[in-house]
Design a protein around this motif. Structure first.
Motif, mmCIF file in Angstrom:
data_model
loop_
_atom_site.group_PDB
_atom_site.id
_atom_site.type_symbol
_atom_site.label_atom_id
_atom_site.label_comp_id
_atom_site.label_asym_id
_atom_site.label_seq_id
_atom_site.Cartn_x
_atom_site.Cartn_y
_atom_site.Cartn_z
ATOM 1 N N ALA A 19 0.832 -1.210 0.000
ATOM 2 C CA ALA A 19 0.000 0.000 0.000
ATOM 3 C C ALA A 19 0.864 1.257 0.000
ATOM 4 O O ALA A 19 0.507 2.265 -0.614
ATOM 5 C CB ALA A 19 -0.948 -0.002 1.196
ATOM 6 N N VAL A 22 1.750 2.161 -3.420
ATOM 7 C CA VAL A 22 0.619 2.818 -4.080
ATOM 8 C C VAL A 22 0.592 4.297 -3.694
ATOM 9 O O VAL A 22 0.363 5.161 -4.538
ATOM 10 C CB VAL A 22 -0.721 2.135 -3.729
ATOM 11 C CG1 VAL A 22 -1.906 2.939 -4.253
ATOM 12 C CG2 VAL A 22 -0.753 0.709 -4.274
ATOM 13 N N GLY A 89 -9.489 -0.320 -5.590
ATOM 14 C CA GLY A 89 -8.348 0.447 -6.076
ATOM 15 C C GLY A 89 -8.261 0.408 -7.594
ATOM 16 O O GLY A 89 -7.994 1.432 -8.243
ATOM 17 N N ALA A 119 -5.136 4.459 0.480
ATOM 18 C CA ALA A 119 -3.908 3.649 0.516
ATOM 19 C C ALA A 119 -3.049 4.061 1.709
ATOM 20 O O ALA A 119 -2.404 3.215 2.344
ATOM 21 C CB ALA A 119 -3.132 3.803 -0.794
ATOM 22 N N GLU A 122 -4.323 2.436 4.850
ATOM 23 C CA GLU A 122 -3.858 1.039 4.913
ATOM 24 C C GLU A 122 -2.380 0.984 5.286
ATOM 25 O O GLU A 122 -1.987 0.240 6.180
ATOM 26 C CB GLU A 122 -4.083 0.350 3.561
ATOM 27 C CG GLU A 122 -3.437 -1.004 3.433
ATOM 28 C CD GLU A 122 -4.168 -2.123 4.163
ATOM 29 O OE1 GLU A 122 -3.539 -3.167 4.408
ATOM 30 O OE2 GLU A 122 -5.346 -1.963 4.500
ATOM 31 N N CYS A 128 -8.017 -0.860 6.512
ATOM 32 C CA CYS A 128 -8.372 -1.202 5.137
ATOM 33 C C CYS A 128 -9.852 -0.875 4.930
ATOM 34 O O CYS A 128 -10.728 -1.607 5.389
ATOM 35 C CB CYS A 128 -8.094 -2.684 4.881
ATOM 36 S SG CYS A 128 -8.628 -3.252 3.257
#
Length: 158
Positions: A19, A22, A89, A119, A122, A128
């Motif tokens: 994550a 990301v 996502g 993200a 997370e 999440c």
């Protein structure tokens, strides 16, 4: 019909590291909008939704190299909610890509910012949002319980 293979149980610590990639790529894409970093994000989410970490370079490096090398402990969590989060996502990146190619810069950046926000939750907080909504959808019966036997039997879903 099951597409690919996504593990029933995944390492929560590894998913948080992925994550963070990301977050970094998302921030890069917001700051310097380009089709390359957007394409990397799109491929990453697509590969993770379809096959988990097996064919996604960042997830593979994290799970096969960094986790063992850094001796990051395996913290089990149910895979289906994580896969659902990857699907969300994917949809955000697909939307952002459509907006990027339509020259809708403001909405593109807004969509990418939302993706980076979740993200970040997370990666840095361990929350999440996709997993949270997966649990709600299971409770109201939109996702059958047999989709996530590990969620029910091992009580991973908090």
């Amino acid at each position: 019909m099951k597409i690919g293979f996504y593990p029933d149980v995944v390492n929560e610590n590894a998913t948080r590291i992925v994550a963070s990639t990301v977050v970094v790529l998302g921030l890069l894409t917001i700051g310097l909008p380009n089709w390359i970093s957007l394409g990397i994000l799109f491929y990453g989410f697509t590969a993770r939704v379809l096959y988990g970490p097996k064919f996604e370079p960042f997830a593979y490096i994290v799970s096969q190299i960094l986790v063992p090398k850094w001796k990051i402990p395996f913290k089990p969590t149910a895979g289906p909610p994580k896969r659902f989060a990857q699907l969300i996502g994917f949809l955000f990146v697909l939307t952002a890509g459509s907006l990027f190619f339509a020259n809708q810069t403001f909405y593109f950046r807004l969509t990418m910012s939302i993706l980076v926000f979740f993200a970040s939750l997370e990666a840095f907080v361990g929350f999440c949002a996709g997993c949270f909504f997966f649990a709600i959808l299971m409770k109201i019966g939109l996702i059958p319980e047999d989709v996530c036997e590990k969620c029910n039997n091992l009580n991973f879903n908090k």
